[in-house]
Write an enzyme that holds these catalytic residues in place. Sequence first.
Site, PDB file in Angstrom:
ATOM      1  CE  LYS A 127      -1.808   3.369   2.306  1.00  0.00           C
ATOM      2  NZ  LYS A 127      -1.219   4.449   3.357  1.00  0.00           N
ATOM      3  CG  ASP A 146      -6.334   3.615   1.794  1.00  0.00           C
ATOM      4  OD1 ASP A 146      -7.626   3.564   1.765  1.00  0.00           O
ATOM      5  OD2 ASP A 146      -5.915   4.674   1.307  1.00  0.00           O
TER       6      ASP A 146
END
Length: 225
Positions: A127, A146
Amino acid sequence: MPRENMTQKRERAAEIERRMYEYYGEGECSLDHMDPFTLTVAVVLSAQCTDAAVNKISPTLFARFGTPEKMAHASIEEIEAIIHPLGFYHAKARNIKALAQTVLSEFGGEIPNDIDLLQKLPGVGRKTANVVMCQAFRNPQGIAVDTHVFRIAHQLGFATRNDDSPAKVEAKLLKIYPQRDWLFINHQWVHFGREFCVARRPKCAECFVNDLCPAGKKALMRTAD
DNA sequence: CTCCCGATAT
DNA sequence: ATATCAGGAG
């Protein structure tokens, strides 16, 4: 009710993205930073806490340790004292110091413009690496999934219950959205996730894509009767 | 899977 | 009181 095919899904996604662009533009980065290094550190620190909390301490942190050289030689105790309000301060302090040391020893003092090399940095996973590739280098190699993107992808019906990990959700989104959009999705959806598609009680009645969203349509049915 | 962990909103 | 917040490492 016929199931939505991939072509229809892509068209719906394109219209959603068009409205997202109207509403949020390219999606401003909500984490304060000056360069790839401070961005990377800020994103590592932002894990499981609000960006507002990170922005509150980052002026102090970066005034003191704003370069890989300074961060690499910082004392863990001093870093911990500055980032304590963020939570996970023990692990985060260790990570960002080791991150700075790795940047110096392995990458010539520069945050690498490479999705795989980025993930070799302590505290940097898929991420964070995606965010840095998009925001710092404008070189999207994927979509940062996320907590907001994960939740919204499910709400919009672009991910199913089977997609129970960020990696699975990202794979679905990459098939639906053209690479041109990858740069903006994360930031736009983060803003969208805070304003409308919030975790606790999504504001579907006020949402500007509720007519394009399975969850939004259900909410509209209730207000209709 | 569990642990890391404080601040904030509800 | 408790769920949630720009996740990642062991």
